[in-house]
Design an enzyme around this catalytic site. Structure first.
Site, short mmCIF file in Angstrom:
data_model
loop_
_atom_site.label_atom_id
_atom_site.label_comp_id
_atom_site.label_asym_id
_atom_site.label_seq_id
_atom_site.Cartn_x
_atom_site.Cartn_y
_atom_site.Cartn_z
N HIS A 82 0.69 -1.16 0.13
CA HIS A 82 -0.35 -0.02 0.26
C HIS A 82 0.73 1.11 -0.08
CE1 HIS A 82 -4.11 1.75 0.84
NE2 HIS A 82 -3.24 3.07 1.57
N ASP A 161 -13.83 4.73 7.36
CA ASP A 161 -12.80 5.40 7.11
C ASP A 161 -13.24 5.74 5.51
OD1 ASP A 161 -10.00 6.11 6.15
OD2 ASP A 161 -10.35 4.70 4.32
N ARG A 168 -12.20 14.84 5.19
CA ARG A 168 -10.95 15.76 5.43
C ARG A 168 -10.07 15.96 4.42
NH1 ARG A 168 -8.26 10.35 6.38
NH2 ARG A 168 -6.22 11.93 6.42
N SER A 183 -6.35 5.70 9.02
CA SER A 183 -7.16 5.53 7.06
C SER A 183 -6.49 4.38 6.61
CB SER A 183 -7.04 6.38 6.55
OG SER A 183 -7.19 6.51 5.33
N LYS A 187 -8.04 -0.03 7.00
CA LYS A 187 -8.36 -0.61 5.85
C LYS A 187 -7.10 -1.97 6.05
CE LYS A 187 -7.55 2.50 2.95
NZ LYS A 187 -7.75 4.15 3.01
N1 URA Z 1 -4.54 6.72 2.13
C1 URA Z 1 -5.15 6.86 2.44
O1 URA Z 1 -5.82 5.51 2.26
N2 URA Z 1 -5.72 7.91 3.84
C2 URA Z 1 -4.52 9.03 3.99
O2 URA Z 1 -5.25 9.12 4.83
C3 URA Z 1 -3.46 9.29 2.86
C4 URA Z 1 -3.84 7.96 1.87
#
Ligand code: URA
Length: 432
Positions: A82, A161, A168, A183, A187
């Protein structure tokens, strides 16, 4: 518990209890807490920060806000990668098939682009027919059959999220370390993978601009993952310039395919190999050097490309586009962006470079916006390159001349040309 008191406590620099954090996340997910109070709390967190304990609680509350994926029907060691988000970052399209071709299971949930950063799901949808919207059963079936599938985030996974990220994004509270960490890790923990490699970007195109901030974010996320029993590590990598030359969905898929074919830009190739080696290493396939050699062989033998084709076919995509990337339809209006002066490209504002691709139509301003999958640009010059006045800096594609005009203005303003060759920045700063 009154939300007013929770906001006031954080506003005044207090530490929130686990109970207060859970009440906020649950209440907001159920729609019981209005956006204005959630936005006020995000802004208080932005300014006051959170302790590691608070961030961990927030992460676990985000994880528990919806379904936890049960991928136990999927065999093998499940791995994921990720990125914290960047411009021209198409490494997932290269890394996932490399590691899957070496026998690891890639059951990957990716995001769409938002703000100035791109997303893997949008990129894959540039391949005609490619379906990123599979049910959990279809997802498991596909992964079991082919060893790899990349889909969008299921609606029921970490819904807090989705709500918080959208909030945000419009309240200037994205670039907050505890909010980013919770966040991403909320996930990831809901998605039931065994090994996770994080690509934490640093520089002008990243949410964390300095290496120190990126390091702190990487450490925090790795710590949260470890406490949850995951094998996890992070690479801190450069996002002070776009990765590769192509920015925009179809263009990035074309560049990723070129890399899977054994060509491609040196930085994209190097980062893809380093991330693949990290994943293989976490999966205990050998020493880091052995894992790197395995990843190189997967590319040179064509196995990674064949695995990518298998994935495209299994998810309904037209493999003819992978075999012949000149088939990708690019947007009809074309512009060569010319350098305004001679010298070296000393610096680029990569966030603005991301904005330029958005203006071309390759990204969204809101989650609902339709994107133009054929829009974007290919850079001809990058930071450190010598350039002559009038030489082409980039080739842009869009649906209209107006889009080209505004993106060209932004790209030119974001490109500094000077007399001195800039000091090169490392592509990979460190491993956490
Ligand atoms: N990627 C995400 O999934 N969340 C964030 O807050 C920033 C980048």
């Amino acid at each position: 518990m009154r939300m007013y008191d929770v906001i006031k406590k954080k506003r005044d620099g207090g530490a929130l209890s686990a109970e207060e954090i859970r009440a906020f996340v649950e209440g907001y997910t159920k729609g019981e807490i209005p956006d204005y109070q959630a936005a006020a709390l995000c802004m208080a967190i932005y300014f006051r920060g959170m302790s590691d304990e608070e961030t961990t609680e927030l992460t676990l509350a985000v994880r528990d806000s919806g379904e936890r994926l049960d991928l136990s029907e999927i065999g093998g060691l499940r791995v994921d990668k990720h990125s914290t988000g960047g411009v021209g970052d198409k490494t997932s399209l290269v890394v996932a098939p490399i590691v899957a071709s070496l026998g690891l299971t890639v059951a990957k949930m990716s995001g769409r682009g938002l703000g100035h950063t791109g997303g893997t799901v949008d990129k894959l949808e540039a391949i005609p027919g490619f379906c990123t919207n599979l049910s959990v059963a279809e997802f498991s079936h596909t992964v079991n059959k082919t060893g790899i599938a990349i889909v969008g985030q299921s609606a029921s996974l970490a819904p807090a999220d989705k709500l918080l990220y959208a909030l945000r994004d419009v309240t200037a509270t994205v670039d907050s370390m505890p909010l980013i960490a919770s966040s991403i890790m909320g996930k990831k923990l809901a998605a039931d993978d065994d090994c996770i490699v994080l690509d934490v970007k640093t520089g002008s195109g990243s949410f964390m601009k300095s290496v120190e901030e990126s390091r702190a974010l990487a450490k925090l996320m790795v710590e949260i993952g470890k406490r949850a029993g995951k094998r996890i590590s992070a690479l801190i990598t450069d996002m002070d310039r776009p990765l590769g030359y192509a920015v925009g969905n179809a263009l990035e898929v074309m560049e990723a395919i070129e890399t899977l074919r054994g060509g491609g830009p040196a930085d994209l190739l190097e980062l893809s190999l380093a991330l693949s080696a990290q994943i293989l290493y976490l999966a205990e396939r050998g020493s880091l050097a052995e894992c790197r050699a395995m990843a190189e062989r997967a590319l040179s033998s064509g196995e990674a490309l064949r695995t990518f084709e298998k994935m495209v076919q299994a998810q309904g995509g037209d493999v003819a586009y992978v075999q012949d990337p000149t088939r990708f339809a690019l947007s009809p209006c074309l512009r060569e962006v010319k350098a305004a002066a001679s010298g070296y490209i000393t610096r680029v504002n990569t966030e603005q470079y991301g904005l330029a691709s958005l203006l071309l139509g390759a990204g969204r301003n809101t989650k609902e916006d339709e994107i133009d999958l054929g829009a974007g640009y290919v850079l001809c010059k990058k930071t450190g390159d010598a350039v002559k006045k009038g030489e082409t800096l980039a080739l842009m594609y869009a649906a209209s001349e107006e889009r080209l005009d505004s993106a060209e203005r932004v790209l030119l303003q974001a490109t500094e040309i000077g007399d001195e060759l800039p000091r090169p920045r490392p592509l990979i700063f460190e491993t956490v």
